[in-house]
Design an enzyme around this catalytic site. Sequence first.
Site, PDB file in Angstrom:
ATOM      1  N   ASN A 161     -31.436 -76.672 -33.711  1.00 37.93           N
ATOM      2  CA  ASN A 161     -32.860 -77.338 -33.753  1.00 37.93           C
ATOM      3  C   ASN A 161     -33.360 -75.961 -34.252  1.00 37.93           C
ATOM      4  O   ASN A 161     -33.619 -75.689 -33.392  1.00 37.93           O
ATOM      5  CB  ASN A 161     -32.452 -78.000 -31.953  1.00 37.93           C
ATOM      6  CG  ASN A 161     -34.243 -78.687 -32.989  1.00 37.93           C
ATOM      7  OD1 ASN A 161     -35.196 -78.634 -33.328  1.00 37.93           O
ATOM      8  ND2 ASN A 161     -35.273 -79.208 -31.164  1.00 37.93           N
TER       9      ASN A 161
ATOM     10  N   LYS B 129     -32.483 -73.586 -31.377  1.00 36.68           N
ATOM     11  CA  LYS B 129     -31.926 -74.109 -30.040  1.00 36.68           C
ATOM     12  C   LYS B 129     -29.997 -74.161 -30.585  1.00 36.68           C
ATOM     13  O   LYS B 129     -30.754 -74.432 -31.763  1.00 36.68           O
ATOM     14  CB  LYS B 129     -32.749 -75.115 -29.479  1.00 36.68           C
ATOM     15  CG  LYS B 129     -33.065 -74.959 -28.570  1.00 36.68           C
ATOM     16  CD  LYS B 129     -34.176 -76.446 -28.015  1.00 36.68           C
ATOM     17  CE  LYS B 129     -33.507 -77.040 -26.716  1.00 36.68           C
ATOM     18  NZ  LYS B 129     -35.019 -78.018 -25.987  1.00 36.68           N
TER      19      LYS B 129
ATOM     20  N   ARG C  43     -30.686 -80.972 -36.668  1.00 34.12           N
ATOM     21  CA  ARG C  43     -31.906 -82.356 -36.159  1.00 34.12           C
ATOM     22  C   ARG C  43     -32.713 -81.652 -36.528  1.00 34.12           C
ATOM     23  O   ARG C  43     -33.256 -80.814 -36.898  1.00 34.12           O
ATOM     24  CB  ARG C  43     -31.859 -81.759 -34.211  1.00 34.12           C
ATOM     25  CG  ARG C  43     -33.049 -82.704 -34.248  1.00 34.12           C
ATOM     26  CD  ARG C  43     -33.757 -81.912 -32.431  1.00 34.12           C
ATOM     27  NE  ARG C  43     -35.243 -82.863 -32.133  1.00 34.12           N
ATOM     28  CZ  ARG C  43     -35.706 -83.175 -32.066  1.00 34.12           C
ATOM     29  NH1 ARG C  43     -36.460 -81.387 -31.491  1.00 34.12           N
ATOM     30  NH2 ARG C  43     -37.126 -83.750 -31.237  1.00 34.12           N
TER      31      ARG C  43
ATOM     32  N   HIS D  67     -38.878 -89.555 -31.920  1.00 32.39           N
ATOM     33  CA  HIS D  67     -37.817 -89.373 -30.507  1.00 32.39           C
ATOM     34  C   HIS D  67     -36.499 -90.375 -31.274  1.00 32.39           C
ATOM     35  O   HIS D  67     -35.902 -90.867 -29.781  1.00 32.39           O
ATOM     36  CB  HIS D  67     -38.216 -89.252 -29.394  1.00 32.39           C
ATOM     37  CG  HIS D  67     -39.846 -88.484 -29.068  1.00 32.39           C
ATOM     38  ND1 HIS D  67     -40.932 -89.240 -28.565  1.00 32.39           N
ATOM     39  CD2 HIS D  67     -39.856 -87.205 -29.221  1.00 32.39           C
ATOM     40  CE1 HIS D  67     -41.956 -87.675 -28.256  1.00 32.39           C
ATOM     41  NE2 HIS D  67     -40.803 -86.452 -28.781  1.00 32.39           N
TER      42      HIS D  67
ATOM     43  N   ARG E 184     -51.356 -84.237 -26.979  1.00 39.54           N
ATOM     44  CA  ARG E 184     -51.952 -85.345 -28.056  1.00 39.54           C
ATOM     45  C   ARG E 184     -52.021 -86.125 -27.437  1.00 39.54           C
ATOM     46  O   ARG E 184     -52.118 -86.929 -26.415  1.00 39.54           O
ATOM     47  CB  ARG E 184     -50.059 -85.770 -28.300  1.00 39.54           C
ATOM     48  CG  ARG E 184     -50.189 -84.685 -29.526  1.00 39.54           C
ATOM     49  CD  ARG E 184     -48.560 -84.981 -30.367  1.00 39.54           C
ATOM     50  NE  ARG E 184     -47.869 -84.123 -29.690  1.00 39.54           N
ATOM     51  CZ  ARG E 184     -46.383 -83.968 -29.761  1.00 39.54           C
ATOM     52  NH1 ARG E 184     -46.286 -85.179 -30.451  1.00 39.54           N
ATOM     53  NH2 ARG E 184     -45.414 -83.364 -28.556  1.00 39.54           N
TER      54      ARG E 184
ATOM     55  N   ASP F   2     -49.203 -80.076 -17.535  1.00 38.10           N
ATOM     56  CA  ASP F   2     -47.614 -80.218 -16.553  1.00 38.10           C
ATOM     57  C   ASP F   2     -47.872 -81.286 -15.967  1.00 38.10           C
ATOM     58  O   ASP F   2     -49.153 -80.540 -15.048  1.00 38.10           O
ATOM     59  CB  ASP F   2     -47.267 -78.859 -16.182  1.00 38.10           C
ATOM     60  CG  ASP F   2     -46.161 -79.272 -15.876  1.00 38.10           C
ATOM     61  OD1 ASP F   2     -46.055 -79.948 -15.265  1.00 38.10           O
ATOM     62  OD2 ASP F   2     -44.783 -78.127 -16.652  1.00 38.10           O
TER      63      ASP F   2
ATOM     64  N   ARG G 226     -46.305 -81.650 -13.056  1.00 36.05           N
ATOM     65  CA  ARG G 226     -46.334 -81.477 -11.603  1.00 36.05           C
ATOM     66  C   ARG G 226     -47.643 -80.607 -11.216  1.00 36.05           C
ATOM     67  O   ARG G 226     -48.649 -80.996 -10.001  1.00 36.05           O
ATOM     68  CB  ARG G 226     -45.256 -80.378 -11.622  1.00 36.05           C
ATOM     69  CG  ARG G 226     -43.913 -80.300 -11.461  1.00 36.05           C
ATOM     70  CD  ARG G 226     -42.926 -79.592 -12.519  1.00 36.05           C
ATOM     71  NE  ARG G 226     -43.112 -79.183 -13.617  1.00 36.05           N
ATOM     72  CZ  ARG G 226     -41.931 -79.187 -14.280  1.00 36.05           C
ATOM     73  NH1 ARG G 226     -41.196 -78.193 -13.361  1.00 36.05           N
ATOM     74  NH2 ARG G 226     -42.421 -79.087 -15.705  1.00 36.05           N
TER      75      ARG G 226
ATOM     76  N   GLY H  17     -40.368 -89.112 -17.368  1.00 34.23           N
ATOM     77  CA  GLY H  17     -39.500 -89.627 -17.283  1.00 34.23           C
ATOM     78  C   GLY H  17     -38.510 -89.605 -16.254  1.00 34.23           C
ATOM     79  O   GLY H  17     -38.049 -91.086 -15.065  1.00 34.23           O
TER      80      GLY H  17
ATOM     81  N   ASN I 156     -38.068 -87.696 -13.771  1.00 34.80           N
ATOM     82  CA  ASN I 156     -38.210 -86.976 -12.152  1.00 34.80           C
ATOM     83  C   ASN I 156     -39.742 -86.993 -11.648  1.00 34.80           C
ATOM     84  O   ASN I 156     -39.846 -86.464 -10.455  1.00 34.80           O
ATOM     85  CB  ASN I 156     -38.711 -85.354 -13.051  1.00 34.80           C
ATOM     86  CG  ASN I 156     -37.737 -84.423 -13.739  1.00 34.80           C
ATOM     87  OD1 ASN I 156     -36.514 -84.507 -12.577  1.00 34.80           O
ATOM     88  ND2 ASN I 156     -37.369 -83.940 -14.598  1.00 34.80           N
TER      89      ASN I 156
ATOM     90  N   GLU J 116     -30.388 -85.000 -26.575  1.00 33.10           N
ATOM     91  CA  GLU J 116     -29.956 -85.216 -27.448  1.00 33.10           C
ATOM     92  C   GLU J 116     -29.532 -84.703 -28.110  1.00 33.10           C
ATOM     93  O   GLU J 116     -28.288 -84.840 -29.170  1.00 33.10           O
ATOM     94  CB  GLU J 116     -31.259 -85.284 -27.925  1.00 33.10           C
ATOM     95  CG  GLU J 116     -32.906 -85.940 -28.254  1.00 33.10           C
ATOM     96  CD  GLU J 116     -33.922 -85.447 -27.939  1.00 33.10           C
ATOM     97  OE1 GLU J 116     -34.682 -84.780 -26.987  1.00 33.10           O
ATOM     98  OE2 GLU J 116     -34.737 -85.909 -28.860  1.00 33.10           O
TER      99      GLU J 116
HETATM  100  P1  AMP Z   1     -39.607 -82.589 -21.850  1.00 29.17           P
HETATM  101  O1  AMP Z   1     -41.223 -82.320 -23.222  1.00 29.17           O
HETATM  102  O2  AMP Z   1     -38.723 -83.318 -21.992  1.00 29.17           O
HETATM  103  O3  AMP Z   1     -38.798 -81.069 -21.806  1.00 29.17           O
HETATM  104  O4  AMP Z   1     -40.846 -82.839 -20.148  1.00 29.17           O
HETATM  105  C1  AMP Z   1     -41.512 -81.258 -19.924  1.00 29.17           C
HETATM  106  C2  AMP Z   1     -42.329 -81.723 -19.510  1.00 29.17           C
HETATM  107  O5  AMP Z   1     -41.459 -83.346 -18.365  1.00 29.17           O
HETATM  108  C3  AMP Z   1     -42.907 -80.982 -18.340  1.00 29.17           C
HETATM  109  O6  AMP Z   1     -44.330 -81.209 -19.757  1.00 29.17           O
HETATM  110  C4  AMP Z   1     -43.620 -81.757 -17.366  1.00 29.17           C
HETATM  111  O7  AMP Z   1     -45.147 -82.290 -17.750  1.00 29.17           O
HETATM  112  C5  AMP Z   1     -42.548 -82.651 -17.151  1.00 29.17           C
HETATM  113  N1  AMP Z   1     -42.206 -82.440 -16.424  1.00 29.17           N
HETATM  114  C6  AMP Z   1     -40.964 -81.444 -16.078  1.00 29.17           C
HETATM  115  N2  AMP Z   1     -39.607 -81.562 -14.869  1.00 29.17           N
HETATM  116  C7  AMP Z   1     -41.085 -82.119 -13.693  1.00 29.17           C
HETATM  117  C8  AMP Z   1     -40.898 -82.551 -12.266  1.00 29.17           C
HETATM  118  N3  AMP Z   1     -40.047 -82.030 -11.274  1.00 29.17           N
HETATM  119  N4  AMP Z   1     -41.967 -83.769 -11.711  1.00 29.17           N
HETATM  120  C9  AMP Z   1     -43.097 -84.046 -12.874  1.00 29.17           C
HETATM  121  N5  AMP Z   1     -42.681 -83.910 -14.356  1.00 29.17           N
HETATM  122  C10 AMP Z   1     -42.450 -82.593 -14.939  1.00 29.17           C
END
Ligand code: AMP
Length: 400
Positions: free
Chosen positions: A7, A14, A94, A183, A244, A285, A287, A335, A337, A387
């Site tokens: 990727n 990656k 990818r 996606h 976004r 983020d 979290r 989704g 976590n 993916e």
């Molecule tokens: P992805 O693009 O699928 O790698 O998702 C990244 C995003 O997932 C991060 O910016 C976080 O907002 C969210 N994320 C990752 N780990 C957690 C977690 N344990 N709890 C809540 N959100 C999370």
Amino acid sequence: MKVLVINSGSSSIKYQLLDMNTESVLCTGLVERIGEEEGRLVHKVAPDTEASKKITLEQPIADHEAGMVLAIDLICGPNGVVKDKSEIAAIGHRIVHGGENLHEPTLIDDAVVEELEKIIPLAPLHNPGHLAGIRVARHLFADVPQVVVMDTAYHQTLPPKAYMYALPHELYDELRIRRYGFHGTSHGYVAKEAARLMHRPFETFNCITVHLGNGCSMTATANGKAVDTSMGITPLEGLVMGTRSGDVDPALHALLARTRNMTSEDVDQMLNKESGLKGLCGMNDMRDIHAAIEMGDKKAELALDVQTYRNRKYIGSYMAVLGRVDAIIFTAGIGENDYIVRRNTLQGLDCFGIKIDKMVNAQRASEPLKISTDDSAIEVWVIPTNEELAIARQTKEFVN
Ligand code: AMP
């Protein structure tokens, strides 16, 4: 059979090498800050096992070729997971945007490279990086079959009523301006996984897949084929994402030009990089947003509300599109976590018979998990996306 998945972005590569006889990951890596003063390569051997090993290199990495040469040395060198490049049977690349002509996995030749160059205006942030990776990989692995796997592919089955914008028709005729969706590798993977886990043939399976990561999108699948999706000609449309905006009034560009003297480039930058969760509360983020809500931060609470409300609205509209829905599936960073986002997204949908088991929903899922109760009218699942595995499977299938 060993398949290397690449990727390649504008300043990063990656990669993941998989043994497709067992579908296990032999090594993964990330080459970052290509062309910058301080480059970095993080290589992990057998990352999913107890014997995992991490190697970090920090040095300037002049270009994609230099990055790939470093990676190949770690993958195939004296201490590599394979002893020679010739052990790699195929490479899957990818591709974020395949335009209208590239959808099925396709063997890379000069014509494919030319087609990817032609559609750069549709994906200016992604396709030039992919092309850099392809050029280098073709040079370094001249004898290995290489395949492109498009993120837009799964959404090629959208009917015209779902993919056409209500714009002057010549914009489609001349510039192929339409909705493409993104996606797709993730949506297709988790939709098929859900059908398999529910023992249902995919050809008759109806579902809504909710990919919530840094980028967020939702897809409606009817009888195993995508029929609608939230992202459009670019990955900006639809749900509220990390930075976004998702859907906004298209008159916004003109309004900001008049009132703030912003150029269309300024507005584009703002909608892509300064909006979404970050725009609403300063954090992107999830979290950090939950931690801020705990401390009483009202803007963080609003950001969570705006995102989960938009998710719910899209789920409702896709239920109307599909009629019968067998499953709703959550995937990607948020989704997989974040049980609060899942809970708030589905809030109030009990009138459609959707019932969540609160205790199960609160669990962390590294494996697929059904979070709906047994008497729920629609099954709700959390399914970790993969993916790279999906690309490797399609590459293997194509080469075989
Ligand atoms: P992805 O693009 O699928 O790698 O998702 C990244 C995003 O997932 C991060 O910016 C976080 O907002 C969210 N994320 C990752 N780990 C957690 C977690 N344990 N709890 C809540 N959100 C999370």
